[in-house]
Design a protein around this motif. Structure first.
Motif, PDB file in Angstrom:
ATOM      1  N   LEU A   1       0.836  -1.206   0.000  1.00 23.49           N
ATOM      2  CA  LEU A   1       0.000   0.000   0.000  1.00 23.49           C
ATOM      3  C   LEU A   1       0.873   1.259   0.000  1.00 23.49           C
ATOM      4  O   LEU A   1       0.578   2.230  -0.691  1.00 23.49           O
ATOM      5  CB  LEU A   1      -0.924  -0.008   1.216  1.00 23.49           C
ATOM      6  CG  LEU A   1      -1.774   1.242   1.454  1.00 23.49           C
ATOM      7  CD1 LEU A   1      -2.741   1.458   0.295  1.00 23.49           C
ATOM      8  CD2 LEU A   1      -2.535   1.096   2.762  1.00 23.49           C
TER       9      LEU A   1
ATOM     10  N   TRP B   1       2.070   2.045  -3.369  1.00 23.38           N
ATOM     11  CA  TRP B   1       0.972   2.705  -4.092  1.00 23.38           C
ATOM     12  C   TRP B   1       0.919   4.178  -3.734  1.00 23.38           C
ATOM     13  O   TRP B   1       0.760   5.040  -4.585  1.00 23.38           O
ATOM     14  CB  TRP B   1      -0.340   2.003  -3.758  1.00 23.38           C
ATOM     15  CG  TRP B   1      -1.572   2.783  -4.070  1.00 23.38           C
ATOM     16  CD1 TRP B   1      -2.300   3.535  -3.202  1.00 23.38           C
ATOM     17  CD2 TRP B   1      -2.252   2.907  -5.340  1.00 23.38           C
ATOM     18  NE1 TRP B   1      -3.378   4.112  -3.832  1.00 23.38           N
ATOM     19  CE2 TRP B   1      -3.362   3.737  -5.139  1.00 23.38           C
ATOM     20  CE3 TRP B   1      -2.012   2.393  -6.603  1.00 23.38           C
ATOM     21  CZ2 TRP B   1      -4.242   4.060  -6.165  1.00 23.38           C
ATOM     22  CZ3 TRP B   1      -2.890   2.721  -7.620  1.00 23.38           C
ATOM     23  CH2 TRP B   1      -3.977   3.542  -7.397  1.00 23.38           C
ATOM     24  N   TYR B   2       1.048   4.488  -2.416  1.00 25.79           N
ATOM     25  CA  TYR B   2       0.979   5.878  -1.960  1.00 25.79           C
ATOM     26  C   TYR B   2       2.072   6.738  -2.592  1.00 25.79           C
ATOM     27  O   TYR B   2       1.846   7.913  -2.876  1.00 25.79           O
ATOM     28  CB  TYR B   2       1.105   5.961  -0.442  1.00 25.79           C
ATOM     29  CG  TYR B   2      -0.126   5.548   0.321  1.00 25.79           C
ATOM     30  CD1 TYR B   2      -1.381   5.487  -0.270  1.00 25.79           C
ATOM     31  CD2 TYR B   2      -0.025   5.217   1.663  1.00 25.79           C
ATOM     32  CE1 TYR B   2      -2.493   5.112   0.448  1.00 25.79           C
ATOM     33  CE2 TYR B   2      -1.137   4.841   2.394  1.00 25.79           C
ATOM     34  CZ  TYR B   2      -2.369   4.794   1.782  1.00 25.79           C
ATOM     35  OH  TYR B   2      -3.460   4.430   2.505  1.00 25.79           O
TER      36      TYR B   2
ATOM     37  N   VAL C   1       0.776   7.525  -6.010  1.00 26.27           N
ATOM     38  CA  VAL C   1      -0.362   8.443  -5.930  1.00 26.27           C
ATOM     39  C   VAL C   1       0.108   9.834  -5.501  1.00 26.27           C
ATOM     40  O   VAL C   1      -0.465  10.842  -5.917  1.00 26.27           O
ATOM     41  CB  VAL C   1      -1.450   7.905  -4.976  1.00 26.27           C
ATOM     42  CG1 VAL C   1      -2.513   8.942  -4.692  1.00 26.27           C
ATOM     43  CG2 VAL C   1      -2.083   6.657  -5.565  1.00 26.27           C
TER      44      VAL C   1
ATOM     45  N   LEU D   1      -6.756   2.211  -0.828  1.00 26.11           N
ATOM     46  CA  LEU D   1      -6.583   2.573  -2.243  1.00 26.11           C
ATOM     47  C   LEU D   1      -7.760   3.409  -2.715  1.00 26.11           C
ATOM     48  O   LEU D   1      -7.595   4.436  -3.382  1.00 26.11           O
ATOM     49  CB  LEU D   1      -6.457   1.317  -3.103  1.00 26.11           C
ATOM     50  CG  LEU D   1      -5.289   0.385  -2.845  1.00 26.11           C
ATOM     51  CD1 LEU D   1      -5.391  -0.845  -3.744  1.00 26.11           C
ATOM     52  CD2 LEU D   1      -3.977   1.097  -3.051  1.00 26.11           C
TER      53      LEU D   1
ATOM     54  N   TRP E   1      -7.824   7.465  -3.725  1.00 34.14           N
ATOM     55  CA  TRP E   1      -8.373   7.961  -4.980  1.00 34.14           C
ATOM     56  C   TRP E   1      -9.391   9.076  -4.708  1.00 34.14           C
ATOM     57  O   TRP E   1      -9.392  10.111  -5.391  1.00 34.14           O
ATOM     58  CB  TRP E   1      -9.026   6.828  -5.777  1.00 34.14           C
ATOM     59  CG  TRP E   1      -9.721   7.310  -6.999  1.00 34.14           C
ATOM     60  CD1 TRP E   1      -9.152   7.705  -8.181  1.00 34.14           C
ATOM     61  CD2 TRP E   1     -11.120   7.518  -7.149  1.00 34.14           C
ATOM     62  NE1 TRP E   1     -10.123   8.129  -9.053  1.00 34.14           N
ATOM     63  CE2 TRP E   1     -11.353   8.025  -8.442  1.00 34.14           C
ATOM     64  CE3 TRP E   1     -12.222   7.321  -6.312  1.00 34.14           C
ATOM     65  CZ2 TRP E   1     -12.611   8.335  -8.915  1.00 34.14           C
ATOM     66  CZ3 TRP E   1     -13.477   7.619  -6.781  1.00 34.14           C
ATOM     67  CH2 TRP E   1     -13.662   8.123  -8.078  1.00 34.14           C
TER      68      TRP E   1
END
Length: 170
Positions: A39, A42-43, A46, A108, A112
């Motif tokens: 995660l 992912w951050y 993002v 996630l 978003w």
């Protein structure tokens, strides 16, 4: 720093968040929380997208997501989390496969929502931060658990502040 800068909708929150996430990639891997570690990867991605998105067009507007998007997002997230948790339970030594996967996938979706400037992101974060705080405490990450309780408080403030902004805009 990320959360504190996200409340006033500063694009610099994404830089702070990306740097903090790089640290947590390693920490969560060491704590046997592989989905929390993933995660954080992912951050980082993002954070780049969020910074670029919030850098265009001046102040980011706060908007609402239609209710059916919430239903679809939560359902899809929990379904994906179920598959991930089954994999983790069977193939890894993950400490809390269902909580690890569920909070990861819902995060996630919440991320978003944050990048898209949706007011409801803060409600997701309040719930996710509460669960993650417990999860981290259960794994002996006491300082991280306290940090996530702090995030919960800041997310509550964020919801109030973004609600005021949304009302002013409409």
């Amino acid at each position: 720093t990320y959360v504190m800068l996200a409340v006033p909708r500063s694009r610099w929150c994404w830089v702070a968040g990306g740097l903090g996430s790089l640290i947590y990639v390693w920490l969560f891997a060491q704590a046997r929380l592989p989905m929390q570690s993933l995660l954080q990867v992912w951050y980082v991605g993002v954070a780049v997208v969020g910074f670029l998105r919030w850098s265009h067009g001046g102040t980011m507007r706060v908007s609402l997501l239609p209710w059916w998007w919430h239903v679809a997002g939560i359902a899809a997230s929990l379904l994906l989390a179920l598959f991930i948790a089954r994999f983790l339970a069977a193939e890894t030594q993950a400490a809390w496969p269902h909580l690890d996967a569920s909070t990861m996938v819902l995060s996630l979706f919440a991320t978003w929502l944050t990048a898209a400037g949706k007011l409801e992101n803060w409600l997701y974060w309040i719930v996710i931060d509460a669960v993650q705080s417990w999860l981290y405490a259960a794994q002996g990450l006491i300082f991280t658990a306290v940090l996530f309780l702090t995030y919960l408080v800041v997310a509550s403030i964020g919801f109030i502040e973004w609600s005021k902004t949304y009302r002013r805009q409409t």
